[in-house]
Design an enzyme around this catalytic site. Structure first.
Site, PDB file in Angstrom:
ATOM      1  N   ASN A  74       0.786  -1.310   0.030  1.00 28.57           N
ATOM      2  CA  ASN A  74      -0.153  -0.013   0.155  1.00 28.57           C
ATOM      3  C   ASN A  74       1.049   1.286   0.018  1.00 28.57           C
ATOM      4  O   ASN A  74       1.466   1.583   1.013  1.00 28.57           O
ATOM      5  CB  ASN A  74      -0.968   0.124   1.311  1.00 28.57           C
ATOM      6  CG  ASN A  74      -1.577   1.184   1.410  1.00 28.57           C
ATOM      7  OD1 ASN A  74      -1.928   2.017   0.634  1.00 28.57           O
ATOM      8  ND2 ASN A  74      -2.246   1.404   2.749  1.00 28.57           N
ATOM      9  N   LYS A  78       0.204   4.306  -0.233  1.00 26.81           N
ATOM     10  CA  LYS A  78      -0.468   5.399   0.371  1.00 26.81           C
ATOM     11  C   LYS A  78      -0.332   6.399  -0.547  1.00 26.81           C
ATOM     12  O   LYS A  78      -0.407   6.468  -1.954  1.00 26.81           O
ATOM     13  CB  LYS A  78       0.009   5.599   1.540  1.00 26.81           C
ATOM     14  CG  LYS A  78      -0.023   4.557   2.567  1.00 26.81           C
ATOM     15  CD  LYS A  78       0.097   4.688   3.984  1.00 26.81           C
ATOM     16  CE  LYS A  78       0.230   3.282   4.723  1.00 26.81           C
ATOM     17  NZ  LYS A  78       0.018   3.356   6.268  1.00 26.81           N
ATOM     18  N   HIS A 108      -9.328   0.810   4.968  1.00 27.44           N
ATOM     19  CA  HIS A 108      -8.151   1.207   5.706  1.00 27.44           C
ATOM     20  C   HIS A 108      -8.271   1.858   6.792  1.00 27.44           C
ATOM     21  O   HIS A 108      -9.203   2.766   6.879  1.00 27.44           O
ATOM     22  CB  HIS A 108      -7.119   1.487   4.687  1.00 27.44           C
ATOM     23  CG  HIS A 108      -5.706   1.553   4.936  1.00 27.44           C
ATOM     24  ND1 HIS A 108      -5.198   2.470   6.110  1.00 27.44           N
ATOM     25  CD2 HIS A 108      -4.660   0.607   4.954  1.00 27.44           C
ATOM     26  CE1 HIS A 108      -3.716   2.384   6.270  1.00 27.44           C
ATOM     27  NE2 HIS A 108      -3.605   0.899   5.623  1.00 27.44           N
ATOM     28  N   GLU A 112      -6.589   4.477   7.824  1.00 32.77           N
ATOM     29  CA  GLU A 112      -6.348   5.778   7.635  1.00 32.77           C
ATOM     30  C   GLU A 112      -7.768   6.259   6.970  1.00 32.77           C
ATOM     31  O   GLU A 112      -8.025   7.327   7.171  1.00 32.77           O
ATOM     32  CB  GLU A 112      -5.250   6.014   6.581  1.00 32.77           C
ATOM     33  CG  GLU A 112      -4.024   5.973   7.667  1.00 32.77           C
ATOM     34  CD  GLU A 112      -2.675   5.220   6.980  1.00 32.77           C
ATOM     35  OE1 GLU A 112      -2.811   5.457   5.369  1.00 32.77           O
ATOM     36  OE2 GLU A 112      -1.993   4.645   7.567  1.00 32.77           O
ATOM     37  N   GLU A 162      -5.209  -5.268  10.684  1.00 34.31           N
ATOM     38  CA  GLU A 162      -4.214  -4.094  10.758  1.00 34.31           C
ATOM     39  C   GLU A 162      -4.570  -3.482  12.270  1.00 34.31           C
ATOM     40  O   GLU A 162      -5.366  -2.441  12.267  1.00 34.31           O
ATOM     41  CB  GLU A 162      -4.508  -3.361   9.714  1.00 34.31           C
ATOM     42  CG  GLU A 162      -3.939  -4.109   8.436  1.00 34.31           C
ATOM     43  CD  GLU A 162      -3.611  -2.656   7.665  1.00 34.31           C
ATOM     44  OE1 GLU A 162      -2.349  -3.067   7.022  1.00 34.31           O
ATOM     45  OE2 GLU A 162      -4.152  -1.952   7.069  1.00 34.31           O
ATOM     46  N   GLY A 169       2.501   2.195  10.699  1.00 34.67           N
ATOM     47  CA  GLY A 169       3.245   3.156  10.491  1.00 34.67           C
ATOM     48  C   GLY A 169       3.988   3.537  11.877  1.00 34.67           C
ATOM     49  O   GLY A 169       4.617   4.852  11.874  1.00 34.67           O
ATOM     50  N   SER A 171       3.536  -2.238  10.533  1.00 38.18           N
ATOM     51  CA  SER A 171       4.912  -2.275  10.583  1.00 38.18           C
ATOM     52  C   SER A 171       5.780  -3.502  10.315  1.00 38.18           C
ATOM     53  O   SER A 171       6.693  -3.748  11.099  1.00 38.18           O
ATOM     54  CB  SER A 171       5.363  -1.657  11.985  1.00 38.18           C
ATOM     55  OG  SER A 171       4.877  -0.432  12.344  1.00 38.18           O
TER      56      SER A 171
HETATM   57  C1  PEP Z   1      -0.713  -0.043   5.725  1.00 36.87           C
HETATM   58  O1  PEP Z   1      -0.467   0.876   5.472  1.00 36.87           O
HETATM   59  O2  PEP Z   1      -1.676  -0.884   5.785  1.00 36.87           O
HETATM   60  C2  PEP Z   1       0.425  -0.507   6.917  1.00 36.87           C
HETATM   61  C3  PEP Z   1       0.518  -1.754   7.522  1.00 36.87           C
HETATM   62  O3  PEP Z   1       1.404   0.499   7.360  1.00 36.87           O
HETATM   63  P1  PEP Z   1       2.889   0.167   7.750  1.00 36.87           P
HETATM   64  O4  PEP Z   1       3.379  -1.159   7.108  1.00 36.87           O
HETATM   65  O5  PEP Z   1       3.589   1.391   7.309  1.00 36.87           O
HETATM   66  O6  PEP Z   1       2.767  -0.027   9.234  1.00 36.87           O
END
Ligand code: PEP
Length: 261
Positions: free
Chosen positions: A11, A13, A99, A101, A171, A177, A217
């Site tokens: 992703n 973003k 997601h 976000e 998630e 992040g 992460s």
């Molecule tokens: C994501 O955006 O779905 C995600 C898991 O981000 P990150 O790997 O940066 O934590």
């Protein structure tokens, strides 16, 4: 036990530009050429879908082009939105919905996510549904309840046939992040419970075939420990998907976890 092919998604973003999106796609297509036994998708920002898709096709890459979001109406007066026919026109085959976000920064609710997911699956595309708890919910011991509620509401009205095209991404919001990752045991525990909810919503056979990715992460260094867990079928990757070598390493870890199963 059903053998599920692991699936890793990148992703991107709201990152990259025309030049860096092209560079990253070329590097990924090259780096993943000889990595088998894992399904891979990448989700660039909307303006670069055509560019990224063209490079993947030119390279004969198996990497699937995905979108980060979509709107459920097919066309009309919805300023700023992008429809499923538009994504299909750009050769998109997979769409991320819900997601964290979009939920927590942009205020999206389960009902909207459900309408998006139904439209995606109805169109024959793969739908990647993200669920997960916030830190406050985790600390209040509500992780499993939050995941159950999100699954029930986001999957309402979706039948077993459509579920064939469903991927769930667990998630935990506090891990996205932040550099904090769930332990492999915590991830396995949450994934196992999620599969139990899927069993109740569909049936055990259908639930055993749905891939449940972990996101939060994930890096080259922690991927294998997470993916080696029985109910963790790969990952949804944010930050590390922007570094080609690291993303390739994560895909290799997913392939390795399947070989070791
Ligand atoms: C994501 O955006 O779905 C995600 C898991 O981000 P990150 O790997 O940066 O934590």
């Amino acid at each position: 036990m059903t053998q599920r092919t692991p699936i890793v998604g990148g992703n991107w973003k709201m990152n990259t530009n025309h030049r860096t999106a092209a560079e990253l796609t070329r590097e990924l297509a090259g780096g993943l050429e000889r990595v088998g036994g894992v399904d891979v998708f990448i989700a660039p920002p909307f303006p670069y879908l055509l560019l990224v898709g063209a490079i993947l096709r030119e390279r004969g890459s198996r990497v699937v082009l995905a979108a980060q979001d979509v709107y459920f109406e097919p066309d009309g007066a919805f300023t700023g939105e992008v429809s499923i026919p538009m994504l299909q026109d750009c050769h998109v085959r997979s769409v991320i919905v819900g997601h964290s976000e979009r939920r927590h920064v942009l205020g999206e609710h389960n009902e909207t996510i459900n309408r998006k997911l139904r439209a995606v699956l109805d169109a024959g595309l793969q739908g990647v549904l993200c669920v997960g708890e916030t830190l406050a919910q985790r600390e209040a011991g509500r992780t499993d309840d939050v995941n159950r509620m999100q699954l029930q509401e986001c999957l309402a009205g979706i039948d077993a046939e459509h579920a064939e095209r469903l991927v769930v991404a667990y998630e935990p919001v506090w891990a996205i992040g932040t550099g904090r990752t769930a332990t492999p045991e915590d991830a396995q525990n949450a994934h196992h419970k999620i599969r139990g909810v899927l069993s109740g919503l569909f049936d055990e056979h259908v639930a055993s075939r749905i891939r449940v990715q972990y996101g939060g992460s994930v890096k080259g260094s922690n991927a294998l420990g997470l993916f080696a867990q029985g109910d963790v079928d790969g990952g949804l990757i944010g930050g590390a998907s922007l570094k080609s070598a690291e993303f390739v390493q994560i895909c290799q870890a997913a392939a390795q976890s399947a070989r070791g199963a």
